[in-house]
Design a protein around this motif. Structure first.
Motif, short mmCIF file in Angstrom:
data_model
loop_
_atom_site.label_atom_id
_atom_site.label_comp_id
_atom_site.label_asym_id
_atom_site.label_seq_id
_atom_site.Cartn_x
_atom_site.Cartn_y
_atom_site.Cartn_z
N GLY A 46 8.21 6.32 -2.46
CA GLY A 46 7.12 6.69 -1.56
C GLY A 46 6.57 8.07 -1.89
N GLY A 172 8.55 1.08 -0.66
CA GLY A 172 8.28 2.51 -0.58
C GLY A 172 6.82 2.82 -0.81
N ALA A 176 4.52 4.36 2.00
CA ALA A 176 3.85 5.64 1.73
C ALA A 176 2.35 5.51 1.92
N TRP A 184 2.89 11.81 6.44
CA TRP A 184 3.84 11.52 5.37
C TRP A 184 5.24 12.02 5.69
N LEU A 187 8.24 9.67 6.09
CA LEU A 187 8.95 9.13 4.93
C LEU A 187 10.39 9.67 4.85
N SER A 311 -1.91 1.41 -2.44
CA SER A 311 -0.55 0.91 -2.27
C SER A 311 -0.52 -0.58 -2.00
#
Length: 472
Positions: A46, A172, A176, A184, A187, A311
């Motif tokens: 991530g 991940g 992310a 963030w 995470l 992503s």
């Protein structure tokens, strides 16, 4: 009387002393280790995707690659130490230290960067602690698999290990992408739940003390610091770091010839089969950390996509890698290591070069190209690890695992430092083999250049194949 006399002897018997029983016990230990490794790697992947955004948010965009590079250095060093210590100390002790360190790093990273002003070094320190802690599961998994599993199960579990790695990478990247649009910092919390696996792991892991020799902490320290300076050189390009690394490696070379019981002897490095085999890892894995941030840069710069959108595309490539990882044991069993390994390397090269040629062809096409690369990654792990460990004796398996992990993490850490600097400087934007210009030209040329790494790996494989697979 005779029955009562035999009960305590049976009860106190070490289940790890019997090959059949130890293999069964190993399977019970490997499952929670794999889950722990997946959750830790999920966090790592991530941050690999969003490190440029994190660097911008903490006011240090020029040093953003350090968020990946420095933990990558630590990862390589602790991989080496954890794996090598498997020949000397109890795996239970390693697991306790590792999971507690992971938990502390997770909580510290979230609290320090969410409730207080986010800072580059609090991010890096937290990621270092997490990385140092989470790898205990990966190293313990590989040591247990290589030492205690039946030969027929080893390739299967090596395949499951890389499948778990790729599955965690896909989750991940997906996590992310979503969390980057929220915060963030969340995470950091993902691997903190692994602390609940500690009692189960302590119940099922062997409590052997290795060969009983005293741990060579001085040797570990010299080698680890030398490796750290070598990798930092490629991040900062400060020549004094390279000179320090060379000097420390020279000290280490002298040390292992003079020390009474070094953790690794000069004979280990004189094993030509092992040297040829480990070179495959150094070359094939050089670009392993690079493709996610590169695709994120292409998506955001050229196609105006958000990290979340990127992503959602890349996650399919990681799922392909997981599928190939799961099937790798069966594939290797059917066609053999010497065929599976070059097929994997070819897929990796095709993925990079095709991506470079398709930069302007749409992000869906790029995602399909990435699937080739990650299919190669998923297929590569099992045959290359089996190849390298096959050049070592059983009592060297821990150190073999450690060296493998060191190569697999330090090599791509150097790679991402070099390629990230090329990405940021737009060094190759002045020309293009596909007629692109500006950032597209630079990204295209860098991807094609990255494709040369697995091609070099194939050359090395065919050059050393007879040497590697010929018994002494």
């Amino acid at each position: 009387m005779s029955n009562t006399a035999t009960v305590p002897a049976t009860a106190s018997a070490d289940p790890w002393a019997d090959p059949e029983t130890s293999s069964s016990m190993a399977v019970k230990a490997l499952i929670p280790l794999l889950i722990t490794f997946i959750l830790g790697t999920l966090c790592l992947q991530g941050f690999n995707l969003v490190f440029t955004q994190v660097g911008a948010d903490v006011g240090a965009p020029a040093q953003a690659s350090l968020i990946t590079a420095i933990p990558g250095i630590v990862l390589g060093i602790v991989c080496f130490i954890y794996g090598s210590l498997g020949d000397f100390v109890s795996l239970k002790k390693l697991v306790v230290v590792g999971l507690i360190t992971l938990f502390i790093g997770s909580i510290f990273g979230f609290v320090a960067n969410f409730f207080f002003a986010a800072n580059l070094w609090t991010v890096i320190i937290a990621r270092v602690l997490q990385t140092a802690g989470e790898q205990v599961a990966g190293s313990a998994f590989l040591v247990v698999a290589s030492k205690y599993l039946k030969p027929s199960l080893k390739v299967i579990f090596f395949g499951l290990f890389t499948a778990g790695y790729q599955l965690s990478a896909s989750i991940g990247v997906f996590a992310a992408g979503i969390l980057s649009s929220i915060a963030w910092q969340y995470l950091f919390l993902i691997p903190s739940v692994t602390i609940v696996f500690l009692p189960l792991l302590l119940k099922n892991l062997p409590d052997k003390q290795g060969n009983g020799e005293k741990v060579d902490w001085l040797g570990f320290t010299i080698f680890g610091v030398a490796t750290a300076f070598l990798t930092l050189f490629f991040s900062y390009m400060a020549w004094w770091m390279l000179f320090v690394a060379i000097a420390l490696f020279a000290v280490f070379a002298v040390y292992i010839t003079k020390a009474a019981k070094p953790f690794v002897t000069p004979d280990f490095f004189k094993n030509k089969r092992w040297l040829c085999a480990i070179s495959l890892i150094l070359v094939f894995y050089f670009t392993n950390y690079f493709i996610s941030p590169m695709f994120n840069a292409i998506g955001t710069t050229i196609y105006g996509m958000t990290t979340t959108q990127v992503s959602l595309h890349i996650v399919f490539a990681f799922l392909v890698a997981a599928a190939f990882g799961i099937c790798s044991g069966g594939i290797v069993g059917k066609i053999g290591i010497q065929r599976a390994l070059p097929i994997a390397g070819t897929l990796m090269a095709v993925g990079f070069i095709a991506s470079g040629l398709a930069v302007n062809s749409g992000f869906v096409v790029l995602t399909l190209c990435a699937c080739f690369f990650y299919a190669g990654c998923g297929l590569m792990y099992s045959p290359v690890v089996t190849t390298v460990l096959g050049t070592l004796s059983a009592d060297e398996s821990g150190r073999g695992v450690g060296m493998n992990d060191l190569a697999m993490n330090v090599s791509p850490s150097i790679g991402i430092a070099l390629f990230s600097s090329l990405m940021g400087s737009q060094a190759f934007s002045g020309f293009s083999v596909i007629g692109a210009s500006g950032a597209a030209a630079s990204y295209s040329n860098i991807l094609i250049l990255a494709g040369c790494a697995p091609i070099l790996g194939l050359i090395v494989f065919f050059a050393f194949r007879k040497k590697i697979y010929t018994e002494k």
